[in-house]
Enzyme design. Structure first.
Site, PDB file in Angstrom:
ATOM      1  N   ARG A  75      49.776  72.931  42.457  1.00 27.20           N
ATOM      2  CA  ARG A  75      51.150  73.039  42.925  1.00 27.20           C
ATOM      3  C   ARG A  75      51.994  73.751  41.879  1.00 27.20           C
ATOM      4  NH1 ARG A  75      55.184  68.084  44.487  1.00 27.20           N
ATOM      5  NH2 ARG A  75      55.223  67.876  42.230  1.00 27.20           N
ATOM      6  N   THR A 101      58.116  76.532  42.390  1.00 30.80           N
ATOM      7  CA  THR A 101      58.335  76.625  43.839  1.00 30.80           C
ATOM      8  C   THR A 101      57.920  75.370  44.589  1.00 30.80           C
ATOM      9  OG1 THR A 101      56.152  77.559  44.271  1.00 30.80           O
ATOM     10  CG2 THR A 101      57.914  79.110  43.690  1.00 30.80           C
ATOM     11  N   ASP A 152      44.099  58.375  42.255  1.00 34.33           N
ATOM     12  CA  ASP A 152      43.761  59.774  42.045  1.00 34.33           C
ATOM     13  C   ASP A 152      42.241  59.923  42.102  1.00 34.33           C
ATOM     14  OD1 ASP A 152      42.966  62.233  40.564  1.00 34.33           O
ATOM     15  OD2 ASP A 152      45.125  62.423  40.229  1.00 34.33           O
ATOM     16  N   ASP A 191      40.477  61.755  39.064  1.00 30.59           N
ATOM     17  CA  ASP A 191      40.410  60.945  37.851  1.00 30.59           C
ATOM     18  C   ASP A 191      39.364  59.842  37.977  1.00 30.59           C
ATOM     19  OD1 ASP A 191      42.305  62.344  36.392  1.00 30.59           O
ATOM     20  OD2 ASP A 191      43.968  61.119  37.109  1.00 30.59           O
TER      21      ASP A 191
END
Length: 206
Positions: free
Chosen positions: A101, A105, A197, A200
């Protein structure tokens, strides 16, 4: 098409990876096994071609997958699902796509893409444990469509309704397979109840 699984083995294994105390080794094993169980539904419509073979008893007609299959994990968490499918489809090729990401933006941005030539007019199977906001997956499908595959399938372990809706709206021609549809996204865009996550937990980086 969207297919939500309701299989006791998948539910059992999903519960194991949701638990906070599950260590990385067990997490990886169960992710691989869930992906394998999902593969039966994902591939049941694939075309076959007849081939002539000889058994220890006689000659007969057998079958072989007619299409080229390409497994495409979204880096990095999607890597945890590859081995499960590759064991069932050893002839499959593997592509890789990396997406992050953009902090300026807030939009998903491709940073790596390497696809086999067989993706053109082949069957793409995109792998990502989490379908949260849908941004990364939509971007991945956008990129993969430029290779003109015959068909695009997406396998996710857990999905948020918000992200699933976005993918369905932007790519109605993709087949989406989800092991569990969870409740919602929280303020940090984590799936609730989710499993944390996935990257992870797969690779022990936290």
């Amino acid at each position: 098409m969207t297919f939500i699984f309701n299989h006791p083995l998948i539910k059992d294994k999903l519960t194991r990876i949701r638990k906070i105390e599950t260590e990385s080794t067990k997490f990886r094993d169960n992710v691989k096994e869930i992906a394998q169980l999902m593969t039966y539904e994902v591939t049941k419509h694939l075309s076959l071609m007849n081939i002539n073979i000889e058994t220890p008893i006689t000659k007969t007609t057998g079958f072989k997958l007619a299409d080229k299959i390409v497994l495409i994990p979204i880096l990095r968490a999607g890597l945890g699902m590859v081995d499960g499918l590759k064991e069932l489809i050893p002839s499959a090729s593997i592509g890789h796509i990396g997406i992050f990401r953009n902090e300026q933006t807030a939009l998903p941005q491709e940073y790596y893409c390497k696809m086999p030539q067989t993706l053109h007019n082949g069957i793409a199977i995109i792998l990502d444990p989490m379908l949260a906001t849908g941004g990364s997956i939509n971007k991945a499908v956008d990129v993969i469509k430029t290779y003109k595959p015959k068909e695009i399938n997406l396998i996710c372990l857990v999905a948020a309704p918000e992200g699933l809706k976005k993918v369905e709206e932007k790519h109605p021609d993709a087949n989406i397979f989800v092991a569990a549809l969870d409740e919602h996204l929280n303020e940090n865009y984590y799936i609730v109840p989710g499993l944390g996550d996935a990257g992870d937990r797969l690779f022990g980086t936290k």
